[in-house]
Design an enzyme around this catalytic site. Structure first.
Site, PDB file in Angstrom:
ATOM      1  N   THR A 225       0.847  -1.199   0.000  1.00  0.00           N
ATOM      2  CA  THR A 225       0.000   0.000   0.000  1.00  0.00           C
ATOM      3  C   THR A 225       0.880   1.245   0.000  1.00  0.00           C
ATOM      4  O   THR A 225       2.006   1.198   0.486  1.00  0.00           O
ATOM      5  CB  THR A 225      -0.861  -0.035   1.288  1.00  0.00           C
ATOM      6  OG1 THR A 225      -1.814  -1.067   1.142  1.00  0.00           O
ATOM      7  CG2 THR A 225      -1.554   1.277   1.578  1.00  0.00           C
ATOM      8  N   ARG A 253     -14.119  -7.904   0.219  1.00  0.00           N
ATOM      9  CA  ARG A 253     -13.371  -7.530   1.443  1.00  0.00           C
ATOM     10  C   ARG A 253     -12.770  -6.117   1.332  1.00  0.00           C
ATOM     11  O   ARG A 253     -12.213  -5.747   0.315  1.00  0.00           O
ATOM     12  CB  ARG A 253     -12.254  -8.548   1.670  1.00  0.00           C
ATOM     13  CG  ARG A 253     -11.346  -8.251   2.868  1.00  0.00           C
ATOM     14  CD  ARG A 253     -10.060  -7.600   2.438  1.00  0.00           C
ATOM     15  NE  ARG A 253      -9.141  -7.418   3.571  1.00  0.00           N
ATOM     16  CZ  ARG A 253      -8.102  -6.605   3.564  1.00  0.00           C
ATOM     17  NH1 ARG A 253      -7.842  -5.878   2.491  1.00  0.00           N
ATOM     18  NH2 ARG A 253      -7.309  -6.501   4.598  1.00  0.00           N
ATOM     19  N   GLY A 255     -10.183  -3.428   3.476  1.00  0.00           N
ATOM     20  CA  GLY A 255      -9.226  -3.367   4.587  1.00  0.00           C
ATOM     21  C   GLY A 255      -9.297  -2.037   5.332  1.00  0.00           C
ATOM     22  O   GLY A 255     -10.311  -1.333   5.300  1.00  0.00           O
ATOM     23  N   ASP A 256      -8.215  -1.708   5.979  1.00  0.00           N
ATOM     24  CA  ASP A 256      -8.173  -0.499   6.815  1.00  0.00           C
ATOM     25  C   ASP A 256      -7.944   0.788   6.021  1.00  0.00           C
ATOM     26  O   ASP A 256      -8.297   1.886   6.486  1.00  0.00           O
ATOM     27  CB  ASP A 256      -7.042  -0.613   7.847  1.00  0.00           C
ATOM     28  CG  ASP A 256      -5.681  -0.756   7.156  1.00  0.00           C
ATOM     29  OD1 ASP A 256      -5.566  -1.616   6.248  1.00  0.00           O
ATOM     30  OD2 ASP A 256      -4.746  -0.018   7.502  1.00  0.00           O
ATOM     31  N   THR A 276       0.006   0.759   6.858  1.00  0.00           N
ATOM     32  CA  THR A 276       0.076  -0.347   5.904  1.00  0.00           C
ATOM     33  C   THR A 276       0.257  -1.633   6.684  1.00  0.00           C
ATOM     34  O   THR A 276       0.979  -1.652   7.678  1.00  0.00           O
ATOM     35  CB  THR A 276       1.224  -0.168   4.891  1.00  0.00           C
ATOM     36  OG1 THR A 276       1.300  -1.351   4.079  1.00  0.00           O
ATOM     37  CG2 THR A 276       2.577   0.063   5.558  1.00  0.00           C
ATOM     38  N   GLY A 277      -0.415  -2.671   6.228  1.00  0.00           N
ATOM     39  CA  GLY A 277      -0.275  -3.934   6.941  1.00  0.00           C
ATOM     40  C   GLY A 277      -1.538  -4.754   6.809  1.00  0.00           C
ATOM     41  O   GLY A 277      -2.382  -4.483   5.948  1.00  0.00           O
ATOM     42  N   GLY A 279      -4.866  -5.405   7.227  1.00  0.00           N
ATOM     43  CA  GLY A 279      -5.903  -4.428   7.528  1.00  0.00           C
ATOM     44  C   GLY A 279      -6.873  -4.806   8.633  1.00  0.00           C
ATOM     45  O   GLY A 279      -7.322  -3.937   9.386  1.00  0.00           O
TER      46      GLY A 279
HETATM   47  N1  ASP Z   1      -3.640  -2.458   4.696  1.00  0.00           N
HETATM   48  C1  ASP Z   1      -3.997  -2.935   3.398  1.00  0.00           C
HETATM   49  C2  ASP Z   1      -5.241  -3.779   3.505  1.00  0.00           C
HETATM   50  O1  ASP Z   1      -5.390  -4.501   4.470  1.00  0.00           O
HETATM   51  C3  ASP Z   1      -2.927  -3.734   2.750  1.00  0.00           C
HETATM   52  C4  ASP Z   1      -1.574  -3.052   2.675  1.00  0.00           C
HETATM   53  O2  ASP Z   1      -1.205  -2.319   3.569  1.00  0.00           O
HETATM   54  O3  ASP Z   1      -0.868  -3.291   1.666  1.00  0.00           O
HETATM   55  O4  ASP Z   1      -6.030  -3.777   2.597  1.00  0.00           O
END
Ligand code: ASP
Length: 360
Positions: A225, A253, A255-256, A276-277, A279
Site C-alpha cells: 500500500t 473484502r 481493509g483499513d 500499511t499492513g 488491515g
Molecule cells: N492495509 C492494506 C489492507 O489490508 C494492505 C496493505 O497495507 O498493503 O487492505
C-alpha cells in the site's frame, strides 16, 4: 424650509474633513495591528514543511531486492517525495502535496495502489483510498473501486464535493466518472507479477520457495500500500492512503486503508498518520486514531504513541504492518513490526531519503 447656507456647508465640509482624518488614522492603526499580525502570521506561516511517504511494509529482508530493483524503487519513491515537496515549497497546501506524492506511486506498477494493485480471488483489481485534512477534520474515502485511475483523487472528490465521507463500489466509480476523473478498464491496473502472485496464493504456481529466483518474494511478502503525510508552512497536516488491498481477497473484502481512524487519520492538534499492513488488525485497533488519541489524552509523544500502537497493541493481537506519522513541529516517525518497510522523508533540513529494511 431648508435653506442653503454657505456657513452650514463650510461646517459640513469640516466635519467631513475630520471624518476622513479619523478614518485615515484608524486605517493606519489597523495596518499597524495587521503588520504586527503579519509578523505573527508569517511566524505561523513558517512551520517546518515536511513530507513523509511509505510504499508498504512486510517481510522485506535484505537480498529480496536486487541492487537494480533497489535503485528502481528508490528512484520512484524519491520522485514521489519531490513531487509532493514541490507543492509545499511553492507555498501550497499539505492536502495537494499528499495527492501529488500518492499519484506518482499510484501510476507506478511498483506499488500495490492504482496500476500494479494486487488481484482479488476473481483475478480483478479492486482499490481503496482515503484522505483527511487536519485543520477541519474533513475526510473522504472510496472503497472497492475498479475503474478510477487514481483512487486518491476520488477520495478527495468525496471529501470536497459530496456530503459523504465514504463511497463504495460501482456507485463510487460512477460518482468519479460523473465528476470528470480519469477512468480506466480494469485490465489497465493488472500487471503480470500480480497475476503470478495470485497464482501462487491459489497454489497454482510452480515457483518453489527454495527457488534460486527470489524476485517474487518481494511481491508476495510486502503489503505494498502507499501513503503520505505532509505538513505545510501554514501548520496544516494532511494524510492519505491508497491500496489494492490484499492478494486473493474475497467477497468484497475491504481493509483499513479507506477507513478513517484505522488506516488514515489527521488532526492538527496531534498528528497525521498513514498505515500499511494486515488491515483487519488495523481496523480492530483503530490504529491511526488510536495513535493520535494516545497523544491527545495520555500526553504521549509521537514516537511513544507509535511504539505503543505498533510494538505493543498490534503485535500483541498478532497483526503485522507499520505506519508513518508526522506532527505539527515536523517530528516524524516510521514504526513497523515487520522486517522492513518502504519509506522516505523530505524536509527543509533533509534531502529526500528512502529506506527499505529494518531501522538502524
Ligand atoms: N492495509 C492494506 C489492507 O489490508 C494492505 C496493505 O497495507 O498493503 O487492505
Amino acid at each position: 424650509m431648508y435653506k442653503y447656507s454657505p456657513l452650514f456647508s463650510r461646517s459640513i465640509s469640516s466635519i467631513y474633513f475630520f471624518i476622513i482624518l479619523f478614518t485615515l488614522s484608524a486605517c493606519q492603526q489597523t495596518n499597524t495591528t495587521n503588520s504586527s499580525n503579519t509578523s505573527s502570521v508569517s511566524k505561523i506561516n513558517n512551520y517546518p514543511i515536511t513530507l513523509i511517504i511509505h510504499g508498504g511494509a512486510g517481510a522485506i529482508k535484505r537480498g529480496y531486492l536486487t541492487l537494480e530493483q533497489e535503485i528502481k524503487y528508490e528512484t520512484k519513491m524519491k520522485e514521489a517525495l519531490e513531487a509532493g515537496y514541490k507543492v509545499l515549497i511553492d507555498g501550497g497546501k499539505s492536502i495537494d502535496a499528499v495527492i501529488k506524492a500518492i499519484n506518482v506511486m499510484e501510476d507506478s506498477p511498483f506499488f500495490n495502489a492504482g496500476k500494479g494493485s494486487v488481484l482479488t480471488h476473481k483475478g480483478n483489481v479492486s482499490m481503496d483510498a482515503s484522505i483527511m485534512q487536519g485543520h477541519d477534520l474533513n475526510a473522504g474515502a472510496v472503497a472497492g473501486v475498479q475503474h478510477i485511475k487514481n483512487p486518491i483523487l476520488a477520495a478527495r472528490l468525496v471529501m470536497d464535493s459530496s456530503i459523504h465521507v465514504m463511497l463504495s463500489g460501482t456507485g463510487a466509480d460512477e460518482y468519479a466518472a460523473m465528476n470528470g476523473l480519469q477512468m480506466e478498464e480494469n485490465s489497465y491496473f493488472i500487471i503480470p507479477k500480480r497475476l503470478k502472485s495470485l497464482k501462487r496464493a491459489l497454489g497454482k504456481d510452480s515457483v518453489k520457495p527454495e527457488s534460486a529466483d527470489k524476485s517474487h518474494l518481494i511481491d508476495d511478502n510486502k503489503y505494498g500500500t502507499v501513503g503520505c503525510v505532509a505538513l505545510d508552512k501554514y501548520g496544516n497536516i494532511s494524510a492519505g492512503t491508497s491500496t489494492g488491498g490484499m492478494t486473493n481477497k474475497k467477497y468484497g473484502r475491504i481493509g483499513d486503508s479507506p477507513i478513517i481512524g484505522a488506516g488514515t487519520f489527521a488532526d492538527n492538534a496531534t498528528c497525521g498518520v498513514s498505515c500499511t499492513g494486515h488491515g483487519e488488525y488495523f481496523i480492530r485497533l483503530g490504529i491511526a486514531r488510536n495513535l493520535a488519541d494516545l497523544m491527545a489524552y495520555k500526553g504521549l509523544s509521537l514516537g511513544e504513541a507509535a511504539d505503543e500502537v505498533i510494538q505493543n497493541q498490534l503485535t500483541d493481537l498478532g497483526g503485522t504492518g507499520g505506519l508513518i506519522a508526522l506532527d505539527k513541529e515536523g517530528n516524524y516517525i516510521w514504526e513497523f513490526n515487520t522486517p522492513g518497510m518502504f519509506r522516505g522523508v523530505i524536509s527543509e533540513e533533509k534531502e529526500a531519503i528512502v529506506e527499505f529494511y529494518e531501522k538502524k
